[in-house]
Design an enzyme around this catalytic site. Structure first.
Site, mmCIF file in Angstrom:
data_model
loop_
_atom_site.group_PDB
_atom_site.id
_atom_site.type_symbol
_atom_site.label_atom_id
_atom_site.label_comp_id
_atom_site.label_asym_id
_atom_site.label_seq_id
_atom_site.Cartn_x
_atom_site.Cartn_y
_atom_site.Cartn_z
ATOM 1 N N GLN A 78 0.753 -1.056 0.100
ATOM 2 C CA GLN A 78 0.055 0.134 -0.037
ATOM 3 C C GLN A 78 0.790 1.212 -0.006
ATOM 4 O O GLN A 78 1.934 1.168 0.511
ATOM 5 C CB GLN A 78 -0.870 -0.058 1.162
ATOM 6 N N LEU A 79 0.535 2.252 -0.633
ATOM 7 C CA LEU A 79 1.283 3.665 -0.766
ATOM 8 C C LEU A 79 1.766 3.991 0.197
ATOM 9 O O LEU A 79 3.051 4.090 0.358
ATOM 10 C CB LEU A 79 0.304 4.845 -1.477
#
Ligand SMILES: Nc1nc2c(ncn2[C@@H]2O[C@H](COP(=O)(O)OP(=O)(O)OP(=O)(O)O)[C@@H](O)[C@H]2O)c(=O)[nH]1
Ligand SMILES: [Mg+2]
Length: 202
Positions: A78-79
């Site tokens: 995830q970012l």
């Protein structure tokens, strides 16, 4: 004398140990792949896909393959979690980068995250194996299409391979891992990491 013989014994019989960093954006299939690796290469049955949740921390998997010990580090994609990746670069012998080949909408994100990895000084000379995952999905892009899309200059300069796989049914995984072990065994980076460890031990 003993240490000389022990050194020779170690050289002849101990298996090489490699650290492989599994990277890729969220939902690419990294953890599903790690569990499949355990099933394919050990007596331990990995978790089935329906028991796998998005990764926040670190998953570790140890297998033995092609006369080598492989330690896989699987991180969250995830970012907000991608900043953690670089903490593991220094000690990694190689990178296994996973792309969801069935999700075109996220190709750009996958490519730019890979570019950042490739540009990083601390990964210099590391072999890169790219898995074009989810080949079991009907309209997934092939390894050739993914390779063409990525079109990375850095990839040509670095030891790399793009392989179509399915972390669900296992297709293509062994071919890729075989290549990776071979690449790590002969890479200059492995030699460099070995020298660094020797310097600390002495
Ligand atoms: N059809 C198909 N689905 C897959 C495959 N590999 C993974 N998936 C699915 O893709 C979704 C994401 O898989 P994960 O293994 O959790 O992905 P991840 O890359 O570890 O994601 P993060 O931990 O969030 O970074 C799950 O629903 C998996 O079942 C595959 O080879 N084929
Ligand atoms: Mg995961």
């Amino acid at each position: 004398m003993f240490s000389l013989l022990y050194g020779l014994w170690k050289y002849l019989f101990s298996k090489a140990e490699f650290h492989v960093l599994i990277l890729g954006i969220d939902k690419a299939g990294k953890t599903t792949l790690l569990e499949k690796l355990k099933t394919l290469y050990s007596d331990f049955e990995g978790l089935p896909p329906d028991r796998i949740v998005p990764t926040v921390g670190l998953n570790i998997g140890r297998i033995e393959a092609y006369k080598s010990k492989l330690i896989f580090w699987d991180l969250g994609g995830q970012l907000g979690l991608r900043t953690i990746w670089e903490k593991y670069f220094e000690e990694a012998h190689a990178v296994l980068y996973v792309i969801d080949a069935a999700n075109q909408a996220r190709f750009e994100d996958a490519k730019s995250a890979l570019e950042k990895v490739l540009r990083h000084e601390e990964l210099k000379g590391a072999p890169i194996l790219i898995f074009a995952n989810k080949q079991d999905v009907e309209d997934a892009s092939s390894a050739e299409e993914i390779s063409r899309y990525l079109d990375l200059k850095e990839l040509n300069e670095q030891l790399s391979m793009v392989q179509g796989v399915s972390a669900h049914d296992g297709t293509g995984i062994k071919e890729g891992i075989m290549w990776l072990v071979d690449a790590m065994k002969t890479s200059k980076r492995t030699e460099l990491l070995r020298q660094r460890v020797d310097a600390v031990v002495r």
